[in-house]
Design an enzyme around this catalytic site. Structure first.
Site, PDB file in Angstrom:
ATOM      1  CG  HIS A  90      -1.810   1.191   1.305  1.00 36.62           C
ATOM      2  ND1 HIS A  90      -3.158   1.077   1.555  1.00 36.62           N
ATOM      3  CD2 HIS A  90      -1.586   2.514   1.152  1.00 36.62           C
ATOM      4  CE1 HIS A  90      -3.706   2.277   1.559  1.00 36.62           C
ATOM      5  NE2 HIS A  90      -2.771   3.177   1.320  1.00 36.62           N
ATOM      6  CG  HIS A 121      -0.709   7.157  -0.899  1.00 34.13           C
ATOM      7  ND1 HIS A 121      -1.945   7.323  -1.489  1.00 34.13           N
ATOM      8  CD2 HIS A 121      -0.924   6.460   0.250  1.00 34.13           C
ATOM      9  CE1 HIS A 121      -2.862   6.760  -0.716  1.00 34.13           C
ATOM     10  NE2 HIS A 121      -2.276   6.224   0.333  1.00 34.13           N
ATOM     11  CG  LEU A 122       4.826   5.562  -5.797  1.00 36.27           C
ATOM     12  CD1 LEU A 122       5.145   4.718  -7.026  1.00 36.27           C
ATOM     13  CD2 LEU A 122       6.110   5.902  -5.036  1.00 36.27           C
ATOM     14  NE  ARG A 123       0.874  12.112  -2.116  1.00 41.20           N
ATOM     15  CZ  ARG A 123      -0.090  11.703  -1.329  1.00 41.20           C
ATOM     16  NH1 ARG A 123      -1.124  11.039  -1.812  1.00 41.20           N
ATOM     17  NH2 ARG A 123      -0.058  11.934  -0.031  1.00 41.20           N
ATOM     18  CG  ASN A 174      -4.896   8.658  -3.078  1.00 38.95           C
ATOM     19  OD1 ASN A 174      -3.865   8.134  -3.496  1.00 38.95           O
ATOM     20  ND2 ASN A 174      -4.963   9.263  -1.907  1.00 38.95           N
ATOM     21  CE  LYS A 179      -7.986   2.083  -0.762  1.00 38.25           C
ATOM     22  NZ  LYS A 179      -6.742   2.473  -0.156  1.00 38.25           N
ATOM     23  CG  HIS A 216      -9.787   4.455   3.585  1.00 35.16           C
ATOM     24  ND1 HIS A 216      -8.581   5.062   3.799  1.00 35.16           N
ATOM     25  CD2 HIS A 216     -10.612   4.897   4.559  1.00 35.16           C
ATOM     26  CE1 HIS A 216      -8.675   5.851   4.869  1.00 35.16           C
ATOM     27  NE2 HIS A 216      -9.908   5.771   5.342  1.00 35.16           N
ATOM     28  CG  HIS A 256      -4.848   2.172   5.916  1.00 35.86           C
ATOM     29  ND1 HIS A 256      -6.145   2.031   6.314  1.00 35.86           N
ATOM     30  CD2 HIS A 256      -4.876   2.933   4.806  1.00 35.86           C
ATOM     31  CE1 HIS A 256      -6.923   2.688   5.469  1.00 35.86           C
ATOM     32  NE2 HIS A 256      -6.172   3.238   4.539  1.00 35.86           N
ATOM     33  CG  ASP A 298      -1.511   4.796   4.037  1.00 35.89           C
ATOM     34  OD1 ASP A 298      -1.545   5.257   2.884  1.00 35.89           O
ATOM     35  OD2 ASP A 298      -2.365   5.052   4.900  1.00 35.89           O
ATOM     36  CG  HIS A 329       0.357  15.368   2.273  1.00 37.38           C
ATOM     37  ND1 HIS A 329      -0.533  15.694   1.275  1.00 37.38           N
ATOM     38  CD2 HIS A 329      -0.126  14.245   2.849  1.00 37.38           C
ATOM     39  CE1 HIS A 329      -1.518  14.798   1.258  1.00 37.38           C
ATOM     40  NE2 HIS A 329      -1.288  13.907   2.193  1.00 37.38           N
TER      41      HIS A 329
HETATM   42  N1  OTD Z   1      -4.069   8.199   4.626  1.00 40.53           N
HETATM   43  N2  OTD Z   1      -3.121  10.091   3.673  1.00 40.53           N
HETATM   44  C1  OTD Z   1      -3.333   9.640   2.419  1.00 40.53           C
HETATM   45  C2  OTD Z   1      -3.909   8.439   2.212  1.00 40.53           C
HETATM   46  C3  OTD Z   1      -4.048   7.575   3.359  1.00 40.53           C
HETATM   47  O1  OTD Z   1      -6.021   6.451   3.868  1.00 40.53           O
HETATM   48  C4  OTD Z   1      -4.995   6.459   3.195  1.00 40.53           C
HETATM   49  O2  OTD Z   1      -4.705   5.560   2.417  1.00 40.53           O
HETATM   50  C5  OTD Z   1      -2.884  10.462   1.300  1.00 40.53           C
HETATM   51  O3  OTD Z   1      -2.301  11.509   1.595  1.00 40.53           O
HETATM   52  O4  OTD Z   1      -3.053  10.072   0.141  1.00 40.53           O
HETATM   53  C6  OTD Z   1      -3.525   9.395   4.779  1.00 40.53           C
HETATM   54  O5  OTD Z   1      -3.402   9.868   5.912  1.00 40.53           O
HETATM   55 ZN    ZN Z   2      -3.104   5.090   1.699  1.00 35.76          ZN
HETATM   56 ZN    ZN Z   3      -6.775   4.651   3.137  1.00 38.78          ZN
END
Ligand code: OTD
Ligand code: ZN
Ligand code: ZN
Length: 343
Positions: free
Chosen positions: A14, A16-18, A42, A100, A137, A175, A248, A252
């Site tokens: 899991h 996030h790479l943006r 996302n 997802k 989620h 998560h 996760d 930011h």
């Molecule tokens: N939780 N921030 C982000 C995603 C997750 O729920 C998540 O997977 C994010 O910034 O994309 C976070 O606190």
């Molecule tokens: Zn996440």
């Molecule tokens: Zn999440």
């Protein structure tokens, strides 16, 4: 005392790479240590179709340092308009590893998520048929539900009914942050697993709120009380194959974290393995680290474990407090304890 620990190369189930500059800045911190990662969809706008996922995968591969060996495992963002045929085609092409589910409004960039679960039933049915996992989620978004209860209520109101309606559906509870989630996984042994983040093994809600507010520890699902953290640590270090790592890691910029209404997310990619080695050593479970980081995840997803290895050495790691990106500095998660293992 153990001086080195060699494990199969880990995967992150899991991440996030943006995109764009941020992608180029954060990706090497994952691809240096991890062979594969489940890539969260996302983005703004989200990755909803097979074509979106293909284009995003190409951007990730273009951002990868030439000497890194890394495979992104793509996901589609489930919306009420998702086409079951598009999902099945992307799966058949080997393009996606999961779909997802975000309840609408649950976390960062989740506005396009699902409100009416009956509308996604045809997609879930097809996924059950083809064996494609659903990553969830797991928080309800009902404003009447206390934020610390949203995971437990999701299990009762959404997850359990959904699994009963779609008995063959493979589900990853992502998560997880509560003993309720740990217990739910343990009670249902077919087609159900959970990822646990690095930071939820380390912090409880006091770290966020006691003695001053610490925005860098604010993430979703929000860290819960200590009894829940201990349940997560017990699950992660138990050797139970249904629990595996999903960091996760969610970068930011500091400018976006340190606001009157700051963003949620902890950036753990640079120091996840030293922190996990510390946690597992504290729990006398270093021999189970490889299961959690490198074996249980591939087994659930039906993929081979990695052949390459990674060695941790008992030395103090040098971890930067922040990384620089063209969008501004991003603070690395501070585990608040000395680290003694270096990749
Ligand atoms: N939780 N921030 C982000 C995603 C997750 O729920 C998540 O997977 C994010 O910034 O994309 C976070 O606190
Ligand atoms: Zn996440
Ligand atoms: Zn999440």
């Amino acid at each position: 005392m153990t001086k080195t620990l060699t494990i199969r190369r880990p995967d992150d189930w899991h991440l996030h790479l943006r995109d764009g500059d941020m992608l180029r800045a954060v990706l090497p911190h994952t691809s240096r240590d991890f062979a594969r990662a489940i890539i969260m969809p996302n983005l703004v706008p989200p990755v909803v179709t097979g074509d979106d996922a293909r284009a995003y995968r190409d951007r990730i591969m273009a951002a990868l340092p030439a000497d890194h060996d890394f495979t992104p495992l793509m996901t589609l963002y489930l919306t009420e308009n998702t086409d079951p045929d598009d999902v099945a085609a992307a799966h058949a092409d080997g393009l996606i590893a999961a779909v997802k589910l975000y309840p609408a409004g649950a976390t960062t960039n989740s506005a396009s998520g699902v409100t009416d679960f009956t509308r996604v039933a045809p997609v879930l049915e097809r996924m059950a048929q083809i064996g494609l996992p659903l990553c969830t989620h797991g928080e309800v978004t009902d404003p009447e539900i206390d934020i610390f209860d949203r995971e437990a209520v999701f299990i009762d109101r959404v997850l359990d009914p959904m699994r009963r309606n779609h008995p063959g559906l493979r589900v990853v509870m992502e998560h997880i942050t509560t003993s309720n989630a740990v217990d739910y996984v343990k009670a249902h042994d077919t087609g159900l697993a959970a990822t646990i983040t690095t930071h939820h093994l380390v912090i409880n809600r006091n770290h966020i709120l006691a003695g001053g507010i610490r925005p860098h520890y604010y993430c979703l699902p929000v860290a819960k009380r200590e009894t829940h953290r201990l349940a997560l640590r017990a699950a992660a270090t138990s050797g139970d194959p249904r629990f595996f790592l999903g960091t996760d890691s969610a970068p930011h910029t500091d400018a976006n974290k340190l606001l009157p209404c700051g963003c949620a997310g902890c950036f753990t990619a640079p120091n996840t393995l030293p922190i996990l080695a510390e946690v597992f050593e504290q729990e006398n479970a270093l021999d189970r680290l490889e299961g959690f980081t490198s074996l249980n995840g591939p087994a659930f997803y039906g993929l081979p474990a990695n052949d390459a290895t990674l060695t941790l050495v008992r030395e103090t790691p040098e971890i930067p407090a922040q990384i620089d990106t063209p969008e501004g500095p991003v603070t690395v998660f501070d585990p608040g304890m000395p680290l003694n293992w270096t990749v």
